[in-house]
Motif scaffolding. Structure first.
Motif, PDB file in Angstrom:
ATOM      1  N   VAL A  64       0.864  -1.109  -0.069  1.00 47.43           N
ATOM      2  CA  VAL A  64      -0.067  -0.102   0.085  1.00 47.43           C
ATOM      3  C   VAL A  64       0.888   1.160   0.102  1.00 47.43           C
ATOM      4  O   VAL A  64       1.831   1.443   0.685  1.00 47.43           O
ATOM      5  CB  VAL A  64      -0.845  -0.039   1.405  1.00 47.43           C
ATOM      6  CG1 VAL A  64      -1.637   1.421   1.153  1.00 47.43           C
ATOM      7  CG2 VAL A  64      -1.882  -1.193   1.246  1.00 47.43           C
ATOM      8  N   GLY A  70       3.540   8.120   0.468  1.00 50.89           N
ATOM      9  CA  GLY A  70       4.804   7.722   0.050  1.00 50.89           C
ATOM     10  C   GLY A  70       6.038   8.210   0.791  1.00 50.89           C
ATOM     11  O   GLY A  70       7.236   8.074   0.594  1.00 50.89           O
ATOM     12  N   SER A  71       5.611   9.064   1.885  1.00 50.34           N
ATOM     13  CA  SER A  71       6.967   9.512   2.454  1.00 50.34           C
ATOM     14  C   SER A  71       8.021   8.890   3.282  1.00 50.34           C
ATOM     15  O   SER A  71       8.991   9.208   3.414  1.00 50.34           O
ATOM     16  CB  SER A  71       6.661  10.796   3.425  1.00 50.34           C
ATOM     17  OG  SER A  71       5.700  10.455   4.464  1.00 50.34           O
ATOM     18  N   LEU A 106       7.588   5.182   2.746  1.00 49.40           N
ATOM     19  CA  LEU A 106       7.833   3.928   1.969  1.00 49.40           C
ATOM     20  C   LEU A 106       8.667   4.226   0.998  1.00 49.40           C
ATOM     21  O   LEU A 106       9.598   3.370   0.538  1.00 49.40           O
ATOM     22  CB  LEU A 106       6.168   3.671   1.061  1.00 49.40           C
ATOM     23  CG  LEU A 106       6.021   2.569   0.093  1.00 49.40           C
ATOM     24  CD1 LEU A 106       6.248   1.379   1.151  1.00 49.40           C
ATOM     25  CD2 LEU A 106       4.898   2.346  -0.548  1.00 49.40           C
ATOM     26  N   THR A 164       0.161  10.837   5.582  1.00 50.90           N
ATOM     27  CA  THR A 164      -1.331  10.735   6.008  1.00 50.90           C
ATOM     28  C   THR A 164      -1.244  10.120   7.193  1.00 50.90           C
ATOM     29  O   THR A 164      -0.331   9.291   7.931  1.00 50.90           O
ATOM     30  CB  THR A 164      -1.854   9.750   5.078  1.00 50.90           C
ATOM     31  OG1 THR A 164      -1.255   8.514   5.119  1.00 50.90           O
ATOM     32  CG2 THR A 164      -2.008  10.314   3.572  1.00 50.90           C
ATOM     33  N   ASP A 179       4.189  10.137  16.167  1.00 45.42           N
ATOM     34  CA  ASP A 179       3.637  11.049  17.137  1.00 45.42           C
ATOM     35  C   ASP A 179       2.244  11.223  17.305  1.00 45.42           C
ATOM     36  O   ASP A 179       1.659  11.871  18.145  1.00 45.42           O
ATOM     37  CB  ASP A 179       4.223  12.330  17.004  1.00 45.42           C
ATOM     38  CG  ASP A 179       5.842  12.460  17.250  1.00 45.42           C
ATOM     39  OD1 ASP A 179       6.222  12.134  18.339  1.00 45.42           O
ATOM     40  OD2 ASP A 179       6.639  13.035  16.422  1.00 45.42           O
TER      41      ASP A 179
END
Ligand SMILES: Cc1cc2nc3c(=O)[nH]c(=O)nc-3n(C[C@H](O)[C@H](O)[C@H](O)COP(=O)(O)OP(=O)(O)OC[C@H]3O[C@@H](n4cnc5c(N)ncnc54)[C@H](O)[C@@H]3O)c2cc1C
Ligand code: SF4
Length: 328
Positions: free
Chosen positions: A26, A30-31, A33, A108, A162
């Motif tokens: 998934v 993408g930050s 992954l 996200t 966080d």
């Protein structure tokens, strides 16, 4: 360099779940992954992007009076949302302290909960236990930022999110879609300890997708907050932190959930602090006892004992803030 992979952008959640077969992964913002793929930690044959699933974006009130946050809602949207800020200030504070503005715009909530850990051996070229190897290199190596609870002498990562500690403190749950049945998982049970398996961070199966985060209604007496201590003022992960959710009646603590960040491989609930303050008045003595209790049963390594003092200071200061806010 990124390895080769195929890319699809489904239009429905069902299509996305159906596409998650074999070596697929998934992709939300993408930050994390894409970094993991460049580092060779994740090597999917297919990337299933959730970007086109507008039904997974946004924050709405539930009929019960809580909130539901779509898994593709950005961290920035959560940090700025007036309902989140008024009902769940602890979550808004956690979201505001994630990474940098650019990463909060891209990342996200679903991805933030499922991101991979930041241990430098794991992110580097070390075939450590979490990557299926035989050894933990941090144990006798560089472990200044690693766990002091819950490592089970196996893997010493600290859970990086966080937003997860405030969500656990607020009794949030995630809705999960899979090929067979949908399920609801309390965020408190989403992440796994190394003793369960050092090879995964969550209980999710590869073909499952988080679709929503659901927050229960809050009473007027609930005070929530999130405090994060990091090594530098720019973006950085938590060295130590605490999410508090306290039900108060005047200065009496009726109920409490205290969840530590930067402490353990999962958001770490401090039952020692909770037991010390529940049913007590929040005064100087109780606060001192809670600060002393927070590191009960801690198992620091040689280079991270400083964290015990950080946690004691954080608990003392955050509980004191609640009493001083009440007197305003
Ligand atoms: C430089 C840097 C600094 C950072 N600092 C912080 C920080 O201080 N605090 C913090 O909390 N985070 C921090 N992060 C992490 C950042 O917040 C995450 O990268 C981000 O939240 C991930 O969101 P994403 O949507 O980009 O996820 P992605 O990168 O797309 O996905 C991350 C992982 O989650 C899985 N995933 C994504 N969405 C879902 C879903 N709906 N269901 C199931 N699995 C899913 C993916 O398969 C992947 O494994 C930092 C990241 C970077 C690069
Ligand atoms: S702490 Fe965990 S991720 Fe880091 S080297 Fe040890 S086993 Fe690997």
């Amino acid at each position: 360099m990124l390895p080769n992979f195929s890319y699809i952008q489904p239009r429905t959640v069902k299509e996305a779940v159906d596409a998650l077969t074999d070596d697929a992964v998934v992709c939300a913002g993408g930050s994390d992954l894409l970094g993991c793929m460049r580092e060779g930690i994740i090597t999917p044959a297919r990337m299933v992007s959730l970007e086109a699933l507008d039904q997974l974006k946004g924050i709405t009130k539930t009929p019960e009076g809580g909130l539901t946050i779509g898994a593709m809602t950005t961290i920035s949207d959560i940090a700025q949302n007036p309902l989140v800020n008024s009902m769940y200030p602890g979550l808004a504070q956690g979201a505001r302290q994630v990474a940098s503005p650019q990463l909060r715009n891209q990342g996200t909530i679903g991805g933030n909960l499922c991101q991979k850990p930041r241990c430098w051996y794991y992110r580097g070229e070390f075939d450590c236990l979490r990557k299926g190897g035989k050894l933990c290199y941090a144990r006798h190596g560089q472990h200044q930022f690693h766990a002091i609870f819950g490592h089970d002498n196996l893997c010493y990562i600290t859970h990086p999110s966080d937003t997860a500690p405030p969500l656990v403190s607020l009794n949030a749950r995630v809705l999960v879609k899979g090929p067979e049945k949908n399920r609801t998982i309390p965020v408190a049970q989403l992440h796994v300890l190394p003793s369960f398996t050092p090879l995964a961070e969550t209980v999710l199966k590869p073909e499952e997708i988080i679709t929503q985060v659901v927050l229960p209604p809050v009473s007027e007496n609930l005070k929530s907050s999130y405090r994060k201590v990091r090594a530098r003022r720019a973006w950085d992960f938590a060295l130590a932190g605490a999410a508090l959710a306290l039900e108060m009646d005047g200065d009496m603590v009726l109920d409490a959930r205290v969840v530590l960040s930067g402490a353990a491989p999962i958001p770490w609930r401090s039952s020692a602090v909770e037991k010390t303050i529940i049913g007590s008045q929040l005064n100087r003595q109780t606060i001192a006892a809670a600060a002393a209790a927070v590191t009960k049963n801690a198992e620091p390594l040689e280079k991270n004992t400083y964290k015990t003092y950080l946690f004691q200071g954080i608990i003392e200061e955050e509980l004191a803030k609640i009493t001083s806010r009440d007197q305003e």
